[in-house]
Design a protein around this motif. Sequence first.
Motif, short mmCIF file in Angstrom:
data_model
loop_
_atom_site.label_atom_id
_atom_site.label_comp_id
_atom_site.label_asym_id
_atom_site.label_seq_id
_atom_site.Cartn_x
_atom_site.Cartn_y
_atom_site.Cartn_z
N MET A 1 0.82 -1.21 0.00
CA MET A 1 0.00 0.00 0.00
C MET A 1 0.85 1.27 0.00
N ASN A 2 2.14 1.11 -0.32
CA ASN A 2 3.05 2.25 -0.42
C ASN A 2 4.19 1.88 -1.36
N ILE A 3 3.85 1.61 -2.61
CA ILE A 3 4.81 1.10 -3.58
C ILE A 3 5.55 2.26 -4.24
N PRO A 4 6.88 2.29 -4.19
CA PRO A 4 7.63 3.37 -4.82
C PRO A 4 7.66 3.22 -6.34
N ARG A 5 7.82 4.35 -7.02
CA ARG A 5 7.93 4.35 -8.48
C ARG A 5 8.98 5.36 -8.93
N HIS A 6 9.62 5.07 -10.04
CA HIS A 6 10.56 5.99 -10.68
C HIS A 6 9.84 6.70 -11.83
N GLN A 7 9.84 8.03 -11.81
CA GLN A 7 9.25 8.77 -12.92
C GLN A 7 10.22 8.84 -14.09
N LEU A 8 9.67 8.70 -15.28
CA LEU A 8 10.37 9.00 -16.51
C LEU A 8 9.35 9.51 -17.52
N GLU A 9 9.78 10.27 -18.49
CA GLU A 9 8.89 10.79 -19.52
C GLU A 9 9.55 10.56 -20.87
N PHE A 10 8.74 10.23 -21.88
CA PHE A 10 9.31 9.69 -23.10
C PHE A 10 9.75 10.73 -24.12
N HIS A 11 9.72 12.02 -23.73
CA HIS A 11 10.43 13.02 -24.52
C HIS A 11 11.86 13.17 -24.02
N TRP A 12 12.22 12.45 -22.94
CA TRP A 12 13.59 12.43 -22.49
C TRP A 12 14.42 11.52 -23.41
N PRO A 13 15.73 11.73 -23.51
CA PRO A 13 16.56 10.87 -24.35
C PRO A 13 16.63 9.44 -23.81
N LEU A 14 16.87 8.50 -24.72
CA LEU A 14 16.84 7.09 -24.35
C LEU A 14 17.85 6.77 -23.25
N HIS A 15 19.06 7.33 -23.33
CA HIS A 15 20.06 7.01 -22.30
C HIS A 15 19.57 7.45 -20.92
N GLU A 16 18.81 8.55 -20.85
CA GLU A 16 18.29 9.01 -19.56
C GLU A 16 17.19 8.09 -19.05
N LEU A 17 16.33 7.64 -19.95
CA LEU A 17 15.29 6.69 -19.55
C LEU A 17 15.91 5.43 -18.96
N MET A 18 16.96 4.94 -19.59
CA MET A 18 17.58 3.71 -19.10
C MET A 18 18.30 3.92 -17.78
N VAL A 19 18.83 5.11 -17.54
CA VAL A 19 19.45 5.40 -16.24
C VAL A 19 18.43 5.22 -15.13
N TRP A 20 17.22 5.79 -15.30
CA TRP A 20 16.19 5.64 -14.28
C TRP A 20 15.67 4.21 -14.22
N ALA A 21 15.54 3.56 -15.36
CA ALA A 21 15.07 2.17 -15.36
C ALA A 21 16.03 1.24 -14.64
N ARG A 22 17.29 1.64 -14.58
CA ARG A 22 18.29 0.83 -13.87
C ARG A 22 18.42 1.22 -12.40
N GLY A 23 17.53 2.11 -11.94
CA GLY A 23 17.46 2.36 -10.51
C GLY A 23 18.32 3.49 -9.99
N PHE A 24 18.67 4.45 -10.85
CA PHE A 24 19.46 5.59 -10.39
C PHE A 24 18.76 6.28 -9.23
N ARG A 25 19.52 6.59 -8.19
CA ARG A 25 19.04 7.25 -6.97
C ARG A 25 17.98 6.42 -6.23
N GLU A 26 17.97 5.14 -6.46
CA GLU A 26 16.97 4.28 -5.86
C GLU A 26 17.16 4.15 -4.35
N ALA A 27 18.39 4.11 -3.92
CA ALA A 27 18.65 3.93 -2.49
C ALA A 27 18.25 5.15 -1.68
#
Length: 283
Positions: free
Chosen positions: A257-283
């Motif tokens: 009931m408190n699931i974290p999510r990483h925001q990304l938006e698809f006008h961002w460049p692909l390398h940036e999307l993958m940085v967030w998808a790989r958990g950047f700043r996740e800790a």
Amino acid sequence: MRDPTIFAETAAEAWAPVSGWRAKARGAARAARIRLEALRQGPATTPFVRCLYAHAVFSDTVPTFRAFLRAAKQEGEFVDTATLRTIIADGKPSDGRFFHLSFDDGFASVYEDGGPVMEDERVPYTMFVATDLIDADPDTLNRYFAHMPAYRARVRTLDWPQAKAAAEGIGEIGCHTRTHARLSKISGDGARLADEIAGARAIIEGHVGQTCDSFAWPYGTASDIDDTGRAAIAAAGFTSNFSAVRGAVRPGATDVMNIPRHQLEFHWPLHELMVWARGFREA
């Protein structure tokens, strides 16, 4: 005043440009940090469970969106919300690599432009909709976007036939309240809180014809919800609740009931999307 009959149909029309030298300097610094992180990171090889969310997939971002889904699928499997809940509840360290993808607010571009891509790529997705914005009149959308400075123009929202069609495919329609209310500000009004949460769920189920048991609270930070709001979400029968706070999903430890999510938006460049998808700043 903006013309309330004109809607953005591309990302270039929708998102407000960065203005002011301070904002531009912060943006440049952020881009540099992410570029360095992209060079440091490699493809994911260890187990993870990671929830990603965005708001739109416009026609001019479809190529990047498809490229992102294909790149992410090389590193993990996209799962639906029911599977995500099972993984979290299992309580054992995940031995796989899993993504969950969702979209907030119920914009039509997700279904019209992103839907065919997700169907082609067999990527399940959830759309968290604010029910009063679906089939909304221009004045209602006018009021909503007046409080959304990230947008330079209004964006079309779903209609109910589109929501139903998405749910009949590989999509899920989740709840994002009725009016995109900040729950922490209305928690003292029990009737309104119930209407925004349980009332919205009933509206979705009535239009879509399927059970709605996933919720994401608007604005998504810890200050945007309180214990009263969380209790109302649980009392309304929702079995998962998503934030907009970056963080790791840990089976057996993450509160469903408190699931974290990483925001990304698809006008961002692909390398940036993958940085967030790989958990950047996740800790």
